[in-house]
Design an enzyme around this catalytic site. Structure first.
Site, short mmCIF file in Angstrom:
data_model
loop_
_atom_site.label_atom_id
_atom_site.label_comp_id
_atom_site.label_asym_id
_atom_site.label_seq_id
_atom_site.Cartn_x
_atom_site.Cartn_y
_atom_site.Cartn_z
N ARG A 232 1.60 11.89 19.59
CA ARG A 232 1.48 10.46 19.86
C ARG A 232 1.36 9.75 18.52
NH1 ARG A 232 3.14 11.09 24.28
NH2 ARG A 232 2.04 10.80 26.26
N GLU A 261 4.87 1.66 19.34
CA GLU A 261 6.24 1.79 19.86
C GLU A 261 6.61 0.59 20.69
OE1 GLU A 261 6.41 5.52 21.93
OE2 GLU A 261 5.70 6.60 20.17
N HIS A 279 11.11 8.37 20.53
CA HIS A 279 10.24 9.01 21.54
C HIS A 279 11.09 9.67 22.65
CE1 HIS A 279 6.04 8.89 23.62
NE2 HIS A 279 6.72 9.99 23.94
C1 8YV Z 1 7.76 10.62 27.84
C2 8YV Z 1 5.75 11.91 26.89
O1 8YV Z 1 7.99 9.85 26.74
O2 8YV Z 1 5.22 13.48 28.53
C3 8YV Z 1 4.79 12.76 27.63
O3 8YV Z 1 3.59 12.71 27.34
O4 8YV Z 1 5.42 11.32 25.92
C4 8YV Z 1 7.16 11.84 27.38
O5 8YV Z 1 7.54 12.88 28.12
C5 8YV Z 1 7.56 9.67 28.87
O6 8YV Z 1 6.39 9.55 29.51
C6 8YV Z 1 8.78 9.45 29.74
O7 8YV Z 1 8.87 8.12 30.09
#
Ligand code: 8YV
Length: 313
Positions: A232, A261, A279
């Site tokens: 993150r 972001e 991301h």
């Molecule tokens: C995705 C993520 O960016 O799973 C996570 O924690 O950061 C990613 O898989 C996201 O949530 C898809 O919209």
């Protein structure tokens, strides 16, 4: 189940939306111009939230939804869900572990290769026609480099397994040593950074891991070191990272995530030793489909009073 209200705070995936709409009464928050008015009119119909890494369920939203029963996150990371508030109110929380592990670990290796072997710079060099005019400069070998990993959960282990195939000695930092691993353990991130060439951030974002990559860690990694962040953005003190890269105190960085972001510090745009991705760790058709299915299966299990597949709370 089609009368059950499901709130989606932002658009995340068309397949997920379609499949949810086949089964539930889906409210797409971004299509309502006035959020306050929306909550006034519909808050009592909403029994589930489907959020993701960008928008989950904060305390304010949870408080505003009196009939909320479950938050099913389209992500493995649930740092955007107020878990304490959910526990307090008896709201269930699920995420999408396992199905995305391979893709995220693959991308970490991709970023390492892209930074060390200058893949993006090489591509730009060919496309711009510069190859015809000069010699391309040498880059850095990956095989055998010391890889340090912060976080040894599913994704950290999958990165380690892949790096082992490149004959890389692996070491790691977690809060406490993992007895079942043969990799070298360092009890501090600074020690880990001092003893590796490539440092990969693969831990969850919690209060203790916010800015786990600070100036001291960056300086310990040093002029030849490379930082890879597939965790993150807030794991990294971003202004310190930018300063170190601009001043040449850090060898390079491969980043999939950022503090704010989709804002990315523009100072990074001109640096050839930095590779920037939007991301996309889990961003393959196959994985996003599997994540969507898991979100839906968790919701269905909940509303059919069956055990949740991947419960967090
Ligand atoms: C995705 C993520 O960016 O799973 C996570 O924690 O950061 C990613 O898989 C996201 O949530 C898809 O919209």
């Amino acid at each position: 189940m089609d009368s059950i209200g499901v709130l989606m705070p932002i658009h995340m995936n068309s397949y997920l939306e379609q499949e949810l709409q086949k089964r539930f009464n889906v409210f797409k928050l971004w299509t309502f111009p006035n959020k306050t008015l929306f909550l006034k009119e519909h808050s009592s119909s909403i029994r589930a939230i489907v959020g993701n890494a960008a928008a989950g369920a904060d305390a304010e939203t949870i408080e505003a939804l009196p009939n909320l029963e479950i938050v099913s996150s389209f992500s493995v990371g649930i740092d955007k869900v107020d878990l304490n508030k959910c526990r307090e109110k008896g709201i269930r929380v699920t995420n999408t572990p396992d199905v995305l592990t391979d893709d995220v670990a693959d991308l970490a290796i991709g970023l390492i290769l892209a930074v060390l072997r200058r893949l993006c710079e090489g591509d730009r060099y060919v496309r711009s026609g510069k190859w015809k005019k000069g010699d391309y400069k040498l880059n850095t070998k990956f095989t055998g480099k010391r890889v340090g990993i912060i976080g040894m959960g599913r994704i950290g282990k999958a990165v380690a397994k892949r790096a082992e195939a490149f004959s890389c000695p692996i070491s790691y930092y977690t809060r406490s040593e993992k007895g079942d691993l043969e990799y070298k353990y360092y009890p501090s991130v600074v020690e880990l950074a001092s003893n590796c060439d490539i440092l990969v951030v693969a831990c969850p974002l919690i209060e203790e891991t916010r800015h786990i990559i600070n100036r001291e860690v960056i300086d310990a990694l040093g002029q030849k070191g490379v930082l890879i962040n597939i965790g993150r953005g807030p794991h990294v003190d971003e202004p310190e990272l930018v300063k170190a890269l601009v001043e040449g105190r850090l060898g390079g960085a491969g980043l999939d995530v950022y503090e704010n972001e989709p804002e990315v510090p523009e100072e990074l745009f001109g640096l050839e030793n930095v590779v920037l991705l939007p991301h996309v760790g889990s961003g393959t058709v196959e994985t996003r489909t599997a994540m969507a299915d898991l979100v839906i299966n968790n919701l269905e299990a909940h509303f059919l009073k069956k055990p949740l597949l991947t419960p967090v709370v």
